[in-house]
Enzyme design. Sequence first.
Site, PDB file in Angstrom:
ATOM      1  N   LYS A  13      -8.281  11.329   8.053  1.00 19.78           N
ATOM      2  CA  LYS A  13      -9.133  11.884   6.987  1.00 19.78           C
ATOM      3  C   LYS A  13     -10.112  10.827   6.465  1.00 19.78           C
ATOM      4  O   LYS A  13     -11.299  11.101   6.327  1.00 19.78           O
ATOM      5  CB  LYS A  13      -8.285  12.408   5.810  1.00 19.78           C
ATOM      6  CG  LYS A  13      -7.376  13.567   6.162  1.00 19.78           C
ATOM      7  CD  LYS A  13      -6.729  14.167   4.914  1.00 19.78           C
ATOM      8  CE  LYS A  13      -5.877  13.203   4.130  1.00 19.78           C
ATOM      9  NZ  LYS A  13      -4.655  12.750   4.822  1.00 19.78           N
ATOM     10  N   ARG A  88      -3.440  18.082  -2.936  1.00 13.14           N
ATOM     11  CA  ARG A  88      -2.271  17.892  -2.076  1.00 13.14           C
ATOM     12  C   ARG A  88      -1.152  18.850  -2.458  1.00 13.14           C
ATOM     13  O   ARG A  88      -0.120  18.883  -1.793  1.00 13.14           O
ATOM     14  CB  ARG A  88      -1.753  16.471  -2.271  1.00 13.14           C
ATOM     15  CG  ARG A  88      -1.971  15.519  -1.090  1.00 13.14           C
ATOM     16  CD  ARG A  88      -1.395  14.200  -1.512  1.00 13.14           C
ATOM     17  NE  ARG A  88      -1.251  13.212  -0.491  1.00 13.14           N
ATOM     18  CZ  ARG A  88      -2.142  12.281  -0.190  1.00 13.14           C
ATOM     19  NH1 ARG A  88      -3.327  12.283  -0.762  1.00 13.14           N
ATOM     20  NH2 ARG A  88      -1.857  11.358   0.693  1.00 13.14           N
ATOM     21  N   ARG A 127      -1.459   0.579  11.682  1.00  9.13           N
ATOM     22  CA  ARG A 127      -2.768   0.652  11.031  1.00  9.13           C
ATOM     23  C   ARG A 127      -2.968  -0.587  10.146  1.00  9.13           C
ATOM     24  O   ARG A 127      -2.063  -0.986   9.419  1.00  9.13           O
ATOM     25  CB  ARG A 127      -2.807   1.928  10.185  1.00  9.13           C
ATOM     26  CG  ARG A 127      -4.006   2.056   9.287  1.00  9.13           C
ATOM     27  CD  ARG A 127      -4.163   3.464   8.831  1.00  9.13           C
ATOM     28  NE  ARG A 127      -3.294   3.853   7.735  1.00  9.13           N
ATOM     29  CZ  ARG A 127      -3.410   5.010   7.089  1.00  9.13           C
ATOM     30  NH1 ARG A 127      -4.323   5.883   7.453  1.00  9.13           N
ATOM     31  NH2 ARG A 127      -2.605   5.304   6.099  1.00  9.13           N
ATOM     32  N   ARG A 155      -1.338  -1.632   4.762  1.00 10.98           N
ATOM     33  CA  ARG A 155      -1.167  -1.008   3.450  1.00 10.98           C
ATOM     34  C   ARG A 155       0.313  -1.051   3.090  1.00 10.98           C
ATOM     35  O   ARG A 155       1.146  -0.831   3.958  1.00 10.98           O
ATOM     36  CB  ARG A 155      -1.645   0.452   3.533  1.00 10.98           C
ATOM     37  CG  ARG A 155      -2.886   0.707   2.729  1.00 10.98           C
ATOM     38  CD  ARG A 155      -3.419   2.059   3.013  1.00 10.98           C
ATOM     39  NE  ARG A 155      -2.551   3.120   2.501  1.00 10.98           N
ATOM     40  CZ  ARG A 155      -2.892   4.404   2.498  1.00 10.98           C
ATOM     41  NH1 ARG A 155      -4.059   4.765   2.978  1.00 10.98           N
ATOM     42  NH2 ARG A 155      -2.088   5.306   2.005  1.00 10.98           N
ATOM     43  N   ARG A 166       6.160  10.202   3.190  1.00  6.73           N
ATOM     44  CA  ARG A 166       4.830  10.794   2.983  1.00  6.73           C
ATOM     45  C   ARG A 166       4.653  12.026   3.873  1.00  6.73           C
ATOM     46  O   ARG A 166       4.080  13.030   3.451  1.00  6.73           O
ATOM     47  CB  ARG A 166       3.738   9.745   3.248  1.00  6.73           C
ATOM     48  CG  ARG A 166       3.695   8.694   2.139  1.00  6.73           C
ATOM     49  CD  ARG A 166       2.963   7.439   2.553  1.00  6.73           C
ATOM     50  NE  ARG A 166       1.574   7.672   2.863  1.00  6.73           N
ATOM     51  CZ  ARG A 166       0.839   6.853   3.615  1.00  6.73           C
ATOM     52  NH1 ARG A 166       1.368   5.762   4.133  1.00  6.73           N
ATOM     53  NH2 ARG A 166      -0.419   7.129   3.841  1.00  6.73           N
TER      54      ARG A 166
HETATM   55  P1  AMP Z   1      -3.615   8.371   0.687  1.00  2.00           P
HETATM   56  O1  AMP Z   1      -4.453   7.148   0.714  1.00  2.00           O
HETATM   57  O2  AMP Z   1      -4.420   9.631   0.558  1.00  2.00           O
HETATM   58  O3  AMP Z   1      -2.633   8.425   1.841  1.00  2.00           O
HETATM   59  O4  AMP Z   1      -2.737   8.303  -0.670  1.00  2.00           O
HETATM   60  C1  AMP Z   1      -1.840   7.237  -0.900  1.00  2.00           C
HETATM   61  C2  AMP Z   1      -0.822   7.636  -1.949  1.00  2.00           C
HETATM   62  O5  AMP Z   1      -1.484   7.938  -3.190  1.00  2.00           O
HETATM   63  C3  AMP Z   1      -0.005   8.877  -1.628  1.00  2.00           C
HETATM   64  O6  AMP Z   1       1.117   8.614  -0.791  1.00  2.00           O
HETATM   65  C4  AMP Z   1       0.412   9.335  -3.034  1.00  2.00           C
HETATM   66  O7  AMP Z   1       1.448   8.513  -3.541  1.00  2.00           O
HETATM   67  C5  AMP Z   1      -0.844   9.029  -3.843  1.00  2.00           C
HETATM   68  N1  AMP Z   1      -1.782  10.178  -3.863  1.00  2.00           N
HETATM   69  C6  AMP Z   1      -3.038  10.227  -3.318  1.00  2.00           C
HETATM   70  N2  AMP Z   1      -3.599  11.419  -3.530  1.00  2.00           N
HETATM   71  C7  AMP Z   1      -2.699  12.169  -4.207  1.00  2.00           C
HETATM   72  C8  AMP Z   1      -2.682  13.507  -4.693  1.00  2.00           C
HETATM   73  N3  AMP Z   1      -3.722  14.332  -4.515  1.00  2.00           N
HETATM   74  N4  AMP Z   1      -1.567  13.934  -5.349  1.00  2.00           N
HETATM   75  C9  AMP Z   1      -0.512  13.117  -5.532  1.00  2.00           C
HETATM   76  N5  AMP Z   1      -0.447  11.857  -5.087  1.00  2.00           N
HETATM   77  C10 AMP Z   1      -1.527  11.370  -4.426  1.00  2.00           C
END
Ligand code: AMP
Length: 210
Positions: A13, A88, A127, A155, A166
């Site tokens: 994404k 999400r 990654r 990360r 996740r």
């Molecule tokens: P990402 O970079 O999109 O994989 O997000 C990293 C982490 O941020 C996720 O594993 C969640 O802990 C938190 N996070 C990001 N976006 C959301 C969302 N829309 N709702 C809840 N938690 C989020």
Amino acid sequence: MRIILIGPPGSGKGTQAKRLVKKLGILHISSGDMLREAVAQGTRLGLQAEAFMRQGALVPDSLVIDMIMARISQADCKEGFVLDGFPRTLPQAEALDTALLAAEVEINHVPLLLVPDELIITRITDRVMDPVTGKIYHLIFNPPPDQVLHRVVHRKDDALETVTNRLAKYHEQTEALIPFYERKNLLRKICGVGTIEEVENSLLTALGVA
Ligand code: AMP
């Protein structure tokens, strides 16, 4: 154009959103990047979100909804945006709908990047990110150039156990968005397996801008 990019963690994404931004001249709004920034800055939101993120859990809806609503109401979002990582959950999608209705704007497309779980695990655990440019690499499929290799980092939430959490959250909560956007005729299923360019081409075709 207003786009919501959905798909499991590690489905590409972020990478595809950055390319769409260049091609379409719209903003990239990544909830994950905004939350990581809040954690790095030690803001109240960052302090509240950090423990959830570390475990690979979802940050509570109320916090994320407020953060994204404040962002998309800013003037620079008028020309369009690609949302990456938000919504999400169904309550997040419903809150977004309400805000967009009030602003009299609509989402045009919801591309869904489809990648099987086994591939997600290898993609995410290898990654890395260049902290200077923010560019994402994969140690095997898209290795960083030699001059960058010494400074790339993983990360914190890309460790195997966290990735499994996740992915579970994605199946439990985020997949409910698929029928939600299908009913609105906005869902565009994209094969997320292949090179970055192949996936980008499928995505642009689905958006009608290839
Ligand atoms: P990402 O970079 O999109 O994989 O997000 C990293 C982490 O941020 C996720 O594993 C969640 O802990 C938190 N996070 C990001 N976006 C959301 C969302 N829309 N709702 C809840 N938690 C989020």
